[in-house]
Design a protein around this motif. Sequence first.
Motif, mmCIF file in Angstrom:
data_model
loop_
_atom_site.group_PDB
_atom_site.id
_atom_site.type_symbol
_atom_site.label_atom_id
_atom_site.label_comp_id
_atom_site.label_asym_id
_atom_site.label_seq_id
_atom_site.Cartn_x
_atom_site.Cartn_y
_atom_site.Cartn_z
ATOM 1 N N TYR A 77 -26.842 -14.129 -14.940
ATOM 2 C CA TYR A 77 -26.060 -13.453 -13.905
ATOM 3 C C TYR A 77 -26.341 -11.962 -13.955
ATOM 4 O O TYR A 77 -26.563 -11.390 -15.027
ATOM 5 C CB TYR A 77 -24.568 -13.700 -14.128
ATOM 6 C CG TYR A 77 -24.141 -15.150 -13.981
ATOM 7 C CD1 TYR A 77 -23.526 -15.591 -12.825
ATOM 8 C CD2 TYR A 77 -24.363 -16.062 -15.014
ATOM 9 C CE1 TYR A 77 -23.122 -16.925 -12.695
ATOM 10 C CE2 TYR A 77 -23.982 -17.384 -14.890
ATOM 11 C CZ TYR A 77 -23.358 -17.810 -13.728
ATOM 12 O OH TYR A 77 -22.968 -19.128 -13.592
ATOM 13 N N GLY A 94 -22.025 -15.006 -17.113
ATOM 14 C CA GLY A 94 -21.189 -15.007 -15.921
ATOM 15 C C GLY A 94 -19.713 -14.800 -16.152
ATOM 16 O O GLY A 94 -18.896 -15.196 -15.311
ATOM 17 N N VAL A 112 -26.976 -15.156 -9.309
ATOM 18 C CA VAL A 112 -27.264 -16.071 -10.400
ATOM 19 C C VAL A 112 -28.664 -16.646 -10.204
ATOM 20 O O VAL A 112 -29.077 -16.935 -9.082
ATOM 21 C CB VAL A 112 -26.219 -17.204 -10.469
ATOM 22 C CG1 VAL A 112 -26.207 -18.042 -9.201
ATOM 23 C CG2 VAL A 112 -26.469 -18.085 -11.686
#
Length: 327
Positions: A77, A94, A112
């Motif tokens: 991420y 994340g 992502v």
Amino acid sequence: MESCSSSLRTKTSLFSSSILSRIACSIRAASARSNTRTSPTCPSITLTPTTLPNGTQNLTYAATSIVTSSGTSPFTYEITAGALPNGLTLSSEGVLSGTPTVAGNYNFTIKVTDTNLCNGSRAYSLTIASCAPPSVTTQPINQNAAVAGSASFTVAASGTPPTVQWQVSADNGSNWTNLIGETNLTLNLANVAIGMNGNKYRAVFTNACGTATSNAATLSVNKLTPIVGLTSSSPTATYGQSVTFTASVSGAVTTTGIVTFKNGTATLGTGTISNGQASLTTAALNAGNYSISAEYGGDTNYNSSNSSALAQIMNKATLTVTAENKS
């Protein structure tokens, strides 16, 4: 001989050239096949949640995990546009977490990428509210309670939601001590004792931006007034007969002290309370009608109190005269 050797070298050269040519052809064919392979088809990757919880300056942010709808792990991420609030971070896994230090509105995009280089992104907006120091809005007020009774003090405060800690002072506010476990807006005191009379209580509010202390309120603990009863072992007796007067002194807590027994204003004697009772035995009452009372002098927890008057009748004794015959 020379001609023969030359011919052999020529044939060998031609053979080597043929082998190298075939190898080159094989490499070109393999490369062509590689270039014509189909790349993996990327799924549509979306991120959740669709919105992020807002936060408050100087307060720990509620850690939030950004989750993908599809793709192949592992995922990475990153922020590709805008910026996170100061103090917040987005981990490569994340997770958005931290403690924001600057209030404001923030816009940013999280992207992502999965192991096949497939990716997705979502734009987010996040508001960090200003941290407001606590301010007392409801002050505690003085309370009165009887021994063994209860009392309550209540406070309130505004600002970024603060914690509260009640404190007590037994020396008129010179020193304060935290009351363990008393962290609610209302302080409830049960079974108060006379030793708590005059204690002062206050609440201290605390949040990430500061503290605020309430006014001090005083607890007044009042002595109880006991119920004093009086009985006679023989309400109607005869002169010369012993009579026992028993006073019962009862209340919410154990009574101690002295009871004075009186005939009108004249003192007959005293008795010490044991198990809530005191007694006096006397054979000194002349014949007649008496108004007996029991006066309790009080103790640490009790005020003085008197019984109702008890009627005591002492009849004259019957004198028996026996004649003696002296003839």
